[in-house]
Design an enzyme around this catalytic site. Sequence first.
Site, PDB file in Angstrom:
ATOM      1  CG  ASP A 199     -23.075  25.539   4.144  1.00  0.00           C
ATOM      2  OD1 ASP A 199     -22.188  25.416   2.476  1.00  0.00           O
ATOM      3  OD2 ASP A 199     -22.196  26.260   5.170  1.00  0.00           O
ATOM      4  CE1 TYR A 245     -25.468  33.724   5.238  1.00  0.00           C
ATOM      5  CE2 TYR A 245     -23.589  35.483   5.573  1.00  0.00           C
ATOM      6  CZ  TYR A 245     -24.373  34.113   4.949  1.00  0.00           C
ATOM      7  OH  TYR A 245     -23.668  34.111   3.714  1.00  0.00           O
ATOM      8  CG  ASP A 267     -23.062  21.838   9.255  1.00  0.00           C
ATOM      9  OD1 ASP A 267     -22.551  21.166   9.057  1.00  0.00           O
ATOM     10  OD2 ASP A 267     -22.291  23.154   8.101  1.00  0.00           O
ATOM     11  NE  ARG A 301     -19.872  25.617   6.566  1.00  0.00           N
ATOM     12  CZ  ARG A 301     -18.575  25.006   6.045  1.00  0.00           C
ATOM     13  NH1 ARG A 301     -18.323  23.755   6.388  1.00  0.00           N
ATOM     14  NH2 ARG A 301     -18.625  25.782   4.913  1.00  0.00           N
TER      15      ARG A 301
END
Length: 293
Positions: free
Chosen positions: A39, A67, A81, A173
């Site tokens: 993203d 992550y 987000d 997310r």
Amino acid sequence: MKNGILLVDKPAGWTSFDVLAKLRGALGTRKLGHSGTLDPMATGVLAVFIGRATAAADRQPDHDKTYEATIRFGISTDTGDITGTVLETASATVGESDLLSVLPRFIGQISQLPPMYSAVKVNGQPLYKAARAGKTVERKARTITIHGIECLGHPAVEDYLLRVSCSKGTYIRTLAEDIGKALGVPATLAALRRTRAGAFAIEQAHTLPDILQAAQEGRVEDWILDVDAVFPSLPALTANEGVCRHLMNGCPTSHYAAADGRYRVYTESGSFLGLATVQDGVLQVEKLFCERA
């Protein structure tokens, strides 16, 4: 330009396609691809495949990701987000012990509903297009795997930093929102950094400004990894001249003395030819990444 893989530390605010567009000019080639879209708000490892190496992107044996995700409790948005429109706020204090108590629920194979703001296609249309039009589309849940979640700290009153190791197709997310639901509070993703993508780690990646500078100075090829760097988990096989000739011509080699499986194949001089499989004693080429003689 050398065929291979260039590891980019993607900057925030850029789409993965923005990075490719910039690199096409800098590297002087249009034949680029990438693996694992990030993203715009996310940073971290983006593997860019150059030339013949683009065919390796979908053949990677390891698609797992790692992550570092900052979850903000007390707020939810339409995108999942902090770049989105706020839908809900709440006064929420989440204790570390409370957070740690729910994390095991999300480890292993779990069902996850793709977010509306995603590139998943339903009836041929990406979900994000429907979301931008104010529509909600019925989606099917997907099975993904979370290998591990570790709490790395509490950088702000409302924020927690987590390290998440997961399978391909995991939406961090959505994970952030679901953790919030398990705690009974709204939650959203405040920051995201990918530190590992398949075989590649953040320590191997270069920033975009550094890459552009290196390209201008004619030294960027020093940073391009060979194509076989994508396949370190596959066993290596060295083929003699006759077998190499068969592989180059697409012909199978019978009575080949190797166990069934998938291999990365090298010449006797150590040059990487490509991928091949052995099944019932027959060696067959899967994909060549070398120049044909």
